[in-house]
Design a protein around this motif. Structure first.
Motif, PDB file in Angstrom:
ATOM      1  N   SER A   1       1.020   4.258  -2.732  1.00 16.29           N
ATOM      2  CA  SER A   1       0.734   5.649  -2.341  1.00 16.29           C
ATOM      3  C   SER A   1       1.842   6.620  -2.772  1.00 16.29           C
TER       4      SER A   1
ATOM      5  N   SER B   1     -15.035   7.049  -5.307  1.00 17.30           N
ATOM      6  CA  SER B   1     -14.818   6.605  -3.926  1.00 17.30           C
ATOM      7  C   SER B   1     -16.005   6.979  -3.027  1.00 17.30           C
TER       8      SER B   1
ATOM      9  N   THR C   1     -10.496   1.883  -4.801  1.00 18.49           N
ATOM     10  CA  THR C   1     -10.820   3.259  -5.209  1.00 18.49           C
ATOM     11  C   THR C   1      -9.630   4.190  -4.978  1.00 18.49           C
ATOM     12  N   TYR C   2      -8.707   3.761  -4.124  1.00 15.60           N
ATOM     13  CA  TYR C   2      -7.489   4.549  -3.894  1.00 15.60           C
ATOM     14  C   TYR C   2      -6.532   4.387  -5.073  1.00 15.60           C
ATOM     15  N   ALA C   3      -6.553   3.183  -5.679  1.00 14.25           N
ATOM     16  CA  ALA C   3      -5.529   2.847  -6.677  1.00 14.25           C
ATOM     17  C   ALA C   3      -5.944   3.121  -8.112  1.00 14.25           C
TER      18      ALA C   3
ATOM     19  N   TRP D   1       0.831  -1.204   0.000  1.00 14.82           N
ATOM     20  CA  TRP D   1       0.000   0.000   0.000  1.00 14.82           C
ATOM     21  C   TRP D   1       0.873   1.263   0.000  1.00 14.82           C
TER      22      TRP D   1
ATOM     23  N   ARG E   1      -4.487   6.234  -9.743  1.00 15.02           N
ATOM     24  CA  ARG E   1      -3.022   6.118  -9.742  1.00 15.02           C
ATOM     25  C   ARG E   1      -2.563   5.206 -10.877  1.00 15.02           C
TER      26      ARG E   1
ATOM     27  N   SER F   1      -2.045  -3.110  -5.705  1.00 14.00           N
ATOM     28  CA  SER F   1      -3.277  -2.772  -4.981  1.00 14.00           C
ATOM     29  C   SER F   1      -4.107  -4.025  -4.748  1.00 14.00           C
TER      30      SER F   1
ATOM     31  N   GLN G   1     -11.742  10.244  -9.296  1.00 17.58           N
ATOM     32  CA  GLN G   1     -11.458   9.229  -8.281  1.00 17.58           C
ATOM     33  C   GLN G   1     -12.272   9.487  -7.014  1.00 17.58           C
ATOM     34  N   SER G   2     -12.327  10.762  -6.577  1.00 20.82           N
ATOM     35  CA  SER G   2     -13.058  11.032  -5.330  1.00 20.82           C
ATOM     36  C   SER G   2     -14.557  10.818  -5.525  1.00 20.82           C
TER      37      SER G   2
ATOM     38  N   LYS H   1     -11.996   0.192  -0.478  1.00 19.44           N
ATOM     39  CA  LYS H   1     -11.224   1.412  -0.197  1.00 19.44           C
ATOM     40  C   LYS H   1      -9.896   1.406  -0.963  1.00 19.44           C
ATOM     41  N   ILE H   2      -9.235   0.233  -0.967  1.00 21.32           N
ATOM     42  CA  ILE H   2      -7.939   0.134  -1.640  1.00 21.32           C
ATOM     43  C   ILE H   2      -8.110   0.292  -3.153  1.00 21.32           C
TER      44      ILE H   2
END
Length: 765
Positions: free
Chosen positions: A34, A81, A164-166, A30, A169, A188, A77-78, A161-162
């Motif tokens: 990041s 998410s 939508t974080y990746a 992770w 990216r 991810s 992305q936000s 969560k992971i």
């Protein structure tokens, strides 16, 4: 008999340490993900500040330093998410109410077995010994149910969560080349895989040790209470899979039919009102739903093995190391998957598009080969050289090498099922190319070819499952089947990493399209996505295969616990159960398919309405109303997930209470036999249609170019096939494996009640 080489103390250390390593490794992955920054450079030239990489992130290959692209990606992305988080919170509120209600039900049913008495009772399998009261089983089963449910929900939520974080990216890294994007997406996926495998193992291990403080030497009661853990895991997975599946496919079908077929705009075009809902759906259905599902399989196969072991020589002689053999297998699995993951991310670098799919396939092969060695060592040091296993009333003598073969046959059967699935769903092979070719003459022939492919793809996986059942049962009775299922799931961390990689790449492609990035970048994300589609199908194959073995092992444990001497198909009680059980997967599929259909209908109407009434939308001068489409998907999935869930959860309770354990045994056998076939064919049909469409869109071969380009008649026929396949491969198919496992584990948990008070109708008449 002898004892295991590994001491009890060493076992107490090995299991939690392996789980901790898994969690630590996922955190490292992770942190690496990041390091890709989502904020544009603020000062100086683009090359002054490095993001931990040799080349600067914001610099496009073509030499354009475009800040607006990064900002757009971060905004999209936000939005994805937020949509996914708010949906899961809404879903979990409803599921939470169910969880509490069902926990109360477990307590009341199991407590009433001995009239809520707190006196010790004679043990079930050894009447001369005294065991803890039924009330204790009721309390501890309820606690383990809640533990399993919470862990399952957490697994799904963290995975989402992971992902939508990746996703964004991955899109940004695609500007530097396909290899960099692949690593971000895969890492991810690994975060999710290792977190889930390690959490599942750790919570189970802690629960066993805490329960042991009360139960002491009564291991039969202890591991009977632990089965609630599997029930909790799977019941949450059912709602996650069904709810998430309805959400994602309603949006997907709506976006595709109006966007691609009617308006001729690309997939994930920002003008399409359903595009955000579609991308949110990938995360709540394919990621959160699948995470809970595989956690459920893992929890149940462990519970099935532990229940059978507790009444075998391991439990009777209180051999703690041998007793925890299923947990030792999972611990070694985490270490094996860790080494395997490094092959994809650190040892070899992907330089071209054609290397993506082989890299993912190598993950499966490497993990299987390494795991075979791991199983051999674990079996050698973890169990005595000879021991006995409970086999329907008798004790069967088993050698440790036979147990190794049981786990090994499950592991390799999983690999075979994975590769057969890949052959039938990847557009690199003739089956999918034939389906694509049939689009020349329209959607009807495409549908006919796709259905035929799905039915045909069932043959080899069923033989693989049949052989592993025969081998493992011959060697170690029902315990053999339970550990074969564990063998199939032992490389769960790698399987999940490969599986989660697909939706992350899919989202990355969507973000690239919405942010208006260049055609070359979209090509790269499409290549990642196409490989992800095939690996998702492989993941579903694993889930279905392991579900068949798990539910058979649970069925065996149920038959033993309910004291049924034989399940005779010729008795009317059993046969009516068998035929009704075989019907249940069809009833369940009908409910989920209809739910997707009715939600998609509303979505199509809303998307059409926006295109027709918002001026300047097609020209890109006005913004669509994404929120309404998100709301349609959310409302539909929350409302529609309850009836199929109720069908699965209430069937064993109604059948066991009114018709008794023999009829329930018939229902479980019938549902298992028909559910596995429908699940495999539905998943593979849908996967093949999806990749046939992608084959035409990519136009990578001469044959594909004769069918294209996007917007041609064959392409439109392929899109129709793909939309029909969507609910098959992402809603009904994957939910069916939960149906067969969940009914079996629920029957096992409630077996004491059914055995004592069940069969009311037959008692009256």
């Amino acid at each position: 008999m002898g004892s295991a080489i590994l001491s009890e103390m060493a076992t107490e250390i090995v299991v939690p340490v392996c789980a901790a390593i898994g969690i630590a490794f996922s955190l490292v992955q992770w942190l690496l993900v990041s390091r890709v920054k989502m904020t544009p450079e603020r000062h100086g030239s683009a090359n002054t500040k490095k993001n931990g990489y040799s080349d600067c992130l914001i610099e496009e290959e073509e030499g354009i330093n475009d800040h607006s692209v990064v900002t757009k990606c971060a905004d999209i992305q936000s939005a994805i998410s937020e949509g996914a988080t708010s949906f899961l919170f809404t879903e979990y509120q409803y599921v939470g109410i169910f969880m509490i209600a069902f926990a109360i039900l477990i307590f009341l049913f199991l407590g009433s077995v001995e009239g809520f008495s707190s006196k010790s009772q004679a043990c079930t399998y050894d009447k001369e010994k005294m065991c803890k009261p039924a009330l204790a089983t009721a309390i501890f089963s309820t606690v383990s149910f809640l533990l399993g449910a919470i862990t399952s929900v957490l697994s799904g939520f963290l995975g989402m969560k992971i992902a939508t974080y990746a996703n964004a990216r991955t899109t940004l890294e695609a500007r530097k080349g396909v290899g960099k994007a692949f690593i971000v997406a895969f890492r991810s996926g690994a975060v999710m895989g290792f977190l889930l495998a390690a959490n599942g193992l750790l919570v189970l291990y802690i629960a066993i040790n805490l329960f042991k403080l009360y139960y002491g030497d009564d291991w039969e009661g202890l591991f009977e209470a632990i089965t609630g853990y599997g029930l909790g895991g799977s019941s949450m997975a059912l709602f996650g899979r069904v709810g998430g599946g309805i959400y994602t496919k309603a949006a997907d079908v709506g976006a595709d039919l109006v966007g691609k077929v009617e308006r001729n705009i690309p997939e994930d075009d920002p003008r399409n009102p359903a595009v955000i809902a579609d991308n949110v759906g990938d995360n709540v259905g394919d990621i959160a739903g699948m995470g809970s599902d595989l956690f459920g399989s893992y929890a149940e196969s462990s519970c099935a093995a532990l229940v059978v072991a507790s009444i075998s020589s391991f439990g009777v002689n209180h051999e703690f190391t041998a007793m925890l053999y299923p947990l030792l297998i999972s611990s070694v699995g985490i270490l094996v998957c860790l080494i395997t993951t490094l092959f994809a991310t650190d040892f070899f670098e992907i330089k071209a598009v054609k290397e993506i799919e082989p890299a993912l396939k190598k993950q499966l092969i490497i993990s299987t080969i390494l795991m075979t060695v791991g199983i051999a060592i674990t079996t050698w040091i973890g169990v005595p050289s000879s021991f006995t296993i409970y086999n329907f009333g008798a004790q069967k003598a088993v050698k440790n090498w036979q147990l190794f073969l049981c786990v090994g046959v499950g592991l390799w059967a999983g690999l075979i099922i994975g590769f057969v699935t890949e052959y039938y769903t990847s557009n690199a092979y003739s089956p999918v190319q034939d389906v694509a070719d049939s689009c020349r003459t329209g959607a009807a022939t495409n549908v006919i070819f796709g259905l035929a492919l799905g039915y045909k793809s069932v043959i080899i996986p069923i033989f693989a499952i049949a052989i592993s059942i025969f081998v493992s049962f011959s060697f170690a009775a029902m315990y053999g089947i339970a550990v074969a299922a564990l063998g199939m799931l032992s490389t769960i961390a790698t399987g999940l990493a490969i599986d989660a990689y697909g939706p992350i790449s899919d989202n990355a492609g969507g973000i690239a399209e919405m942010a208006g990035m260049s055609h070359r970048i979209r090509e790269r994300t499409d290549a990642l996505d196409a490989a992800g589609n095939t690996t998702a199908a492989i993941g579903k194959g694993f889930a279905i295969g392991s579900a068949a073995l798990v539910s058979l092992a649970l069925f065996g444990a149920f038959v033993s616990r309910a004291a049924i001497s034989t399940v005779d198909v010729l008795t009317p009680k059993v046969f009516i159960g068998l035929i009704v059980g075989a019907m249940l997967p069809y009833w369940f599929s009908a409910m989920t398919m209809k739910s997707v259909g009715s939600a998609a209908l509303k979505m199509v109407e809303e998307v059409r309405r926006q295109f027709n009434t918002i001026p300047g939308l097609m020209e890109g001068q006005a913004k669509p109303d994404y929120a309404t489409c998100v709301k349609i998907s959310t409302d539909a999935s929350i409302k529609e997930m309850i009836p199929p869930g109720a069908l699965v959860m209430l069937t064993p309770l109604i059948v066991g209470t009114f018709f008794g354990v023999e009829t329930l045994a018939g229902v479980l056998a019938g549902a298992l036999v028909s559910g596995v076939q429908i699940a495999i064919s539905a998943s593979n049909t849908g996967g093949a249609w999806d990749n046939a469409k992608k084959y035409i869109e990519a136009g990578a071969s001469e044959h594909a170019r004769t069918l294209g380009p996007k917007g041609s008649d064959p392409h439109k026929a392929a899109v129709i096939g793909d939309t029909i396949g969507d609910p098959l491969k992402d809603t009904s198919g994957p939910s069916l494996n939960i149906l067969i496992k969940l009914m079996a584990v629920e029957s096992l948990v409630f077996a004491p009640f059914f055995a004592t008070h069940g069969g009311l109708l037959f008692k009256i008449f």
